[in-house]
Design a protein around this motif. Structure first.
Motif, PDB file in Angstrom:
ATOM      1  N   SER A 149      25.761  54.997  37.161  1.00  0.00           N
ATOM      2  CA  SER A 149      25.435  55.412  38.523  1.00  0.00           C
ATOM      3  C   SER A 149      25.385  56.934  38.580  1.00  0.00           C
ATOM      4  O   SER A 149      25.787  57.628  37.646  1.00  0.00           O
ATOM      5  CB  SER A 149      26.480  54.886  39.527  1.00  0.00           C
ATOM      6  OG  SER A 149      27.716  55.563  39.375  1.00  0.00           O
ATOM      7  N   CYS A 150      24.848  57.446  39.670  1.00  0.00           N
ATOM      8  CA  CYS A 150      25.015  58.843  40.095  1.00  0.00           C
ATOM      9  C   CYS A 150      24.439  59.848  39.099  1.00  0.00           C
ATOM     10  O   CYS A 150      25.174  60.532  38.369  1.00  0.00           O
ATOM     11  CB  CYS A 150      26.485  59.149  40.362  1.00  0.00           C
ATOM     12  SG  CYS A 150      27.213  58.091  41.635  1.00  0.00           S
ATOM     13  N   ASP A 177      22.568  55.686  43.498  1.00  0.00           N
ATOM     14  CA  ASP A 177      22.365  57.123  43.337  1.00  0.00           C
ATOM     15  C   ASP A 177      21.570  57.419  42.072  1.00  0.00           C
ATOM     16  O   ASP A 177      21.917  58.301  41.281  1.00  0.00           O
ATOM     17  CB  ASP A 177      23.701  57.877  43.360  1.00  0.00           C
ATOM     18  CG  ASP A 177      24.397  57.779  44.707  1.00  0.00           C
ATOM     19  OD1 ASP A 177      23.742  57.361  45.680  1.00  0.00           O
ATOM     20  OD2 ASP A 177      25.591  58.117  44.795  1.00  0.00           O
ATOM     21  N   ASP A 235      22.394  53.067  46.478  1.00  0.00           N
ATOM     22  CA  ASP A 235      23.560  53.462  47.257  1.00  0.00           C
ATOM     23  C   ASP A 235      23.056  54.366  48.375  1.00  0.00           C
ATOM     24  O   ASP A 235      22.065  54.033  49.030  1.00  0.00           O
ATOM     25  CB  ASP A 235      24.617  54.118  46.370  1.00  0.00           C
ATOM     26  CG  ASP A 235      25.959  54.276  47.086  1.00  0.00           C
ATOM     27  OD1 ASP A 235      26.188  53.593  48.098  1.00  0.00           O
ATOM     28  OD2 ASP A 235      26.779  55.090  46.636  1.00  0.00           O
ATOM     29  N   ASP A 236      23.645  55.535  48.570  1.00  0.00           N
ATOM     30  CA  ASP A 236      23.223  56.349  49.708  1.00  0.00           C
ATOM     31  C   ASP A 236      22.165  57.387  49.349  1.00  0.00           C
ATOM     32  O   ASP A 236      21.210  57.599  50.094  1.00  0.00           O
ATOM     33  CB  ASP A 236      24.420  57.023  50.379  1.00  0.00           C
ATOM     34  CG  ASP A 236      25.289  57.851  49.437  1.00  0.00           C
ATOM     35  OD1 ASP A 236      25.256  57.614  48.214  1.00  0.00           O
ATOM     36  OD2 ASP A 236      26.020  58.735  49.922  1.00  0.00           O
ATOM     37  N   ASN A 242      25.563  59.112  52.663  1.00  0.00           N
ATOM     38  CA  ASN A 242      26.486  58.294  53.468  1.00  0.00           C
ATOM     39  C   ASN A 242      25.828  57.581  54.643  1.00  0.00           C
ATOM     40  O   ASN A 242      26.470  57.358  55.672  1.00  0.00           O
ATOM     41  CB  ASN A 242      27.661  59.146  53.966  1.00  0.00           C
ATOM     42  CG  ASN A 242      28.714  59.364  52.890  1.00  0.00           C
ATOM     43  OD1 ASN A 242      28.475  59.102  51.709  1.00  0.00           O
ATOM     44  ND2 ASN A 242      29.862  59.862  53.293  1.00  0.00           N
ATOM     45  N   GLN A 347      28.372  49.149  44.942  1.00  0.00           N
ATOM     46  CA  GLN A 347      28.246  50.593  44.917  1.00  0.00           C
ATOM     47  C   GLN A 347      29.559  51.354  45.075  1.00  0.00           C
ATOM     48  O   GLN A 347      29.790  52.326  44.345  1.00  0.00           O
ATOM     49  CB  GLN A 347      27.269  51.042  46.036  1.00  0.00           C
ATOM     50  CG  GLN A 347      25.853  50.567  45.876  1.00  0.00           C
ATOM     51  CD  GLN A 347      25.635  49.119  46.277  1.00  0.00           C
ATOM     52  OE1 GLN A 347      26.501  48.457  46.829  1.00  0.00           O
ATOM     53  NE2 GLN A 347      24.451  48.619  45.984  1.00  0.00           N
ATOM     54  N   VAL A 348      30.387  51.026  46.042  1.00  0.00           N
ATOM     55  CA  VAL A 348      31.478  51.917  46.444  1.00  0.00           C
ATOM     56  C   VAL A 348      32.832  51.322  46.072  1.00  0.00           C
ATOM     57  O   VAL A 348      32.982  50.112  45.909  1.00  0.00           O
ATOM     58  CB  VAL A 348      31.410  52.224  47.953  1.00  0.00           C
ATOM     59  CG1 VAL A 348      30.179  53.066  48.265  1.00  0.00           C
ATOM     60  CG2 VAL A 348      31.407  50.946  48.794  1.00  0.00           C
ATOM     61  N   ASP A 394      29.426  55.306  42.311  1.00  0.00           N
ATOM     62  CA  ASP A 394      29.619  56.187  43.463  1.00  0.00           C
ATOM     63  C   ASP A 394      30.625  57.315  43.290  1.00  0.00           C
ATOM     64  O   ASP A 394      30.376  58.434  43.738  1.00  0.00           O
ATOM     65  CB  ASP A 394      29.999  55.360  44.700  1.00  0.00           C
ATOM     66  CG  ASP A 394      30.171  56.215  45.951  1.00  0.00           C
ATOM     67  OD1 ASP A 394      29.179  56.860  46.353  1.00  0.00           O
ATOM     68  OD2 ASP A 394      31.278  56.257  46.509  1.00  0.00           O
ATOM     69  N   SER A 423      29.847  58.968  36.570  1.00  0.00           N
ATOM     70  CA  SER A 423      28.472  59.364  36.871  1.00  0.00           C
ATOM     71  C   SER A 423      27.722  59.740  35.595  1.00  0.00           C
ATOM     72  O   SER A 423      28.323  60.124  34.583  1.00  0.00           O
ATOM     73  CB  SER A 423      28.466  60.549  37.829  1.00  0.00           C
ATOM     74  OG  SER A 423      29.136  61.655  37.251  1.00  0.00           O
TER      75      SER A 423
END
Length: 501
Positions: A149-150, A177, A235-236, A242, A347-348, A394, A423
Motif C-alpha cells: 500500500s501507500c 493509496d 483507500d483515500d 480522508n 485499508q485502515v 494505510d 508503505s
C-alpha cells in the motif's frame, strides 16, 4: 520461506521481436508506455489490462492519443515465447475511457500460468505473466501472495515493487493509496522530496489520468504488474485525503463530481472487471478466499472532526465503516465459506490502538477505532470461518496484531490475526522504530510487532499454516536498495495469533 527463483522474462513477447520491442518503447510514438497488467483471477480467466499513451504526461489526460477508438489486438499463450497461443482477439481502446483496455478472459484452464501481450498502431507491448486461480475445492496448491500500500511518488523510488517482482508471487494485493492526489511540495516526507510529480492537485479527470500515467511509467511498478495478477482496492488518496462517503476531509465545491472523476480514472488504470461496486471476492480454490472491502465509500463521516483524540462518539452503534449492504454481503460470505483461510483485504488499521500511555485513551478516528461498533459486529462473525485474517495498509509501517474478543483484556481469546503492510514509499526512508514504540506496545499488548521501514509483506498460504515475511528496504530516497526480511511470523491452522519464527 524458501527462496523463489527469479525469472528473466517479460521483456518482449518472442525472441525474434525483443530488439524491436525495446527500441519501440523508447520512441515517442510507442503507445505502450504505461506497461501491461492483469488482475482478479478466477479459475477460468483473468482480466488483462493496458492503456495507450504516446505522451503519458500530457496535461489533458489523453496521453497524446487521437480522439477516436484505436484497435488493439491481444494474445494469451502457455509459454513466454508465444509458440503455443491459446486465445487471441481484438478490442477497441476508446477515448472516453482514456484509451484503456480491459479484456475479461474466460475459457482458460484453472491453476495455470499464462503469458499475454498486446499490439496496436504497429507496436508490440512487453509480455506479462499471469495465472488463473485453482479449481474450486482445490486445497493442496500453495499460494505465495505479496501485499502492499501507500506509494507516494515524491517520497521515494518504487524499488519495493521491483523487489516484489523478484519474489515471483502468484498474486499481489494492493490495499490502497496506489497514487497520491497532491501537487508537488504539498505532502512532505521527513526525509525530503526524492522526485517530483507533474500537474496540479488532482481534481478533474484529466488531472487524475495524468497522475496515474506518471506512476505507470515507473519501471519498477511496471515490473510488479507484469509478473502476477493483482487484486486492488482504493483507500483515500486515490480520491482525496480522508474522504468518507460524500464528505471530503476539507470542504470543497462539488466533491461528488471530483469523486466521480477519480472513480473513472481508477477503473481506467486498474485491471478490474466492469462492475457497479469495488468490494468483491477472489477465491483461490478451497485454500483461501479474499474478501476485498471498500472502507471509504459507504462509511459514515469520521467522528469528532477526525484526527487522533479522545472521542466517546466513536462508540455510537449506528456508526458504520462498511454500510449495511456491504456488511451483509461480508457476513453472508463468512457463513457460506468453506475456505481454509478467509482473508479481509482492507485499508485502515483494524485492531484497537491507544496512542496515549496511561488512563487516558486517544484513538485514530479514521481507522476502525472510529467505528468501534461496526468492528465489534465483524469480530463477532469471525467465529463463522475457520481461520480469519485481516490484511491492512494505510499506516506507513509494518505491524502484527492479535484480534481480541475484548480489547482491554489481554487474557481474552484471540479470534483473528491482523497483518499490516508498510508503505511502498510514503514516509520516506523510515527507521526501525520510533522512540515511543516500547511505550506504545506496552499500552497495546495485543500488538506484537512494529517496524517503520518501507517495503511490503510476503505471505505463503498452505493448508496448515500462513507464514508472512515483513520485507523492508534500507532506503527509498534513492533507487536500488536491497530488501531484507525484518521479521517472519506463522499463523497455524485453527490457532489464531502470531508466532514469531
Amino acid at each position: 520461506m524458501p527462496t523463489l527463483t527469479r525469472r528473466t522474462l517479460l521483456i518482449a513477447g518472442v525472441a525474434g521481436v525483443t530488439a524491436f520491442s525495446v527500441a519501440a518503447s523508447a520512441r515517442p510514438t510507442d503507445p505502450f508506455t504505461l506497461g501491461v497488467a492483469s488482475g482478479d483471477p478466477a479459475p477460468d480467466g483473468v482480466v488483462l489490462w493496458t492503456r495507450l499513451a504516446r505522451e503519458p504526461l500530457a496535461e489533458d489526460g489523453m496521453g497524446g492519443m487521437p480522439n477516436r477508438p484505436i484497435d488493439v489486438q491481444w494474445q494469451v499463450a502457455h509459454d513466454e515465447l508465444f509458440t503455443r497461443i491459446v486465445q487471441r482477439g481484438s478490442t477497441a481502446a476508446r477515448p472516453e475511457e482514456g484509451h484503456s483496455v480491459h479484456v475479461e478472459l474466460s475459457g482458460l484452464e484453472p491453476g495455470r500460468e499464462y503469458f499475454y501481450r498486446f499490439s496496436a498502431l504497429g507496436h508490440l507491448s512487453r509480455a506479462g505473466r499471469t495465472r488463473t486461480a485453482p479449481a474450486p475445492g482445490t486445497l493442496e496448491v500453495p499460494l505465495t501472495m505479496a501485499f502492499a500500500s501507500c506509494a507516494q511518488f515524491e517520497h521515494g523510488y518504487f524499488t519495493a515493487y521491483r523487489r516484489m517482482a523478484e519474489d515471483q508471487p502468484d498474486l499481489i494485493l494492493h490495499l490502497g493509496d496506489y497514487t497520491y492526489e497532491y501537487e508537488a511540495g504539498i505532502h512532505l516526507s521527513p526525509t525530503g522530496i526524492a522526485r517530483h510529480v507533474e500537474g496540479p492537485t488532482s481534481m478533474t479527470l484529466a488531472n487524475y489520468r495524468q497522475r496515474y500515467a506518471q506512476y505507470r511509467t515507473d519501471p519498477d511498478l511496471q515490473e510488479a504488474h507484469a509478473v502476477a495478477p493483482w487484486a486492488v482496492v482504493w483507500d483515500d488518496h486515490e480520491i482525496a485525503n480522508n474522504w468518507a462517503g460524500l464528505q471530503p476531509d476539507n470542504p470543497q465545491g462539488d466533491f461528488a463530481r471530483r469523486k466521480a472523476a477519480a472513480f473513472q480514472a481508477y477503473y481506467e488504470n486498474m485491471p478490474l472487471r466492469r462492475s457497479p461496486r469495488l468490494y468483491r471476492r477472489i477465491r483461490w480454490g478451497a485454500l483461501a478466499t479474499f474478501h476485498m472491502l471498500d472502507t471509504r465509500q459507504y462509511r459514515t463521516d469520521q467522528a469528532c472532526g477526525d484526527g487522533l483524540q479522545l472521542c466517546p462518539e466513536r462508540l455510537a452503534p449506528e456508526r458504520t465503516m462498511l454500510g449495511d449492504e456491504q456488511e451483509a454481503w461480508l457476513f453472508n460470505g463468512f457463513r457460506e465459506s468453506t475456505a481454509r483461510w478467509d482473508v479481509l483485504g482492507q485499508q485502515v488499521f483494524f485492531s484497537q490502538y491507544d496512542y496515549i500511555p496511561g488512563d487516558e485513551a486517544k484513538f485514530l478516528l479514521d481507522a476502525w477505532d472510529g467505528y468501534a461498533a461496526d468492528r465489534d459486529r465483524v469480530v463477532a462473525r469471525f467465529g463463522d470461518v475457520r481461520n480469519p485474517i485481516v490484511l491492512t495498509g494505510d499506516v506507513h509501517a509494518a505491524w502484527g496484531a492479535e484480534v481480541k474478543q475484548r480489547w482491554d483484556d489481554p487474557s481474552s481469546p484471540t479470534l483473528a490475526t491482523e497483518l499490516v503492510t508498510t508503505s511502498i514509499t510514503a514516509g520516506g526512508d523510515g527507521s526501525e522504530e520510533y522512540a515511543e514504540t516500547a511505550s506504545w506496545l506496552r499500552e497495546n499488548p495485543h500488538v506484537k510487532y512494529f517496524n517503520n521501514r518501507r517495503g511490503y509483506a510476503l505471505s505463503r498460504f498452505t493448508p496448515g499454516e500462513l507464514r508472512t515475511e515483513f520485507r523492508g528496504l534500507d532506503y527509498v530516497t534513492r533507487p536500488g536498495s536491497p530488501i531484507r526480511t525484518k521479521a517472519t511470523f506463522a499463523i497455524e491452522d485453527r490457532r489464531p495469533g502470531l508466532h514469531r519464527l
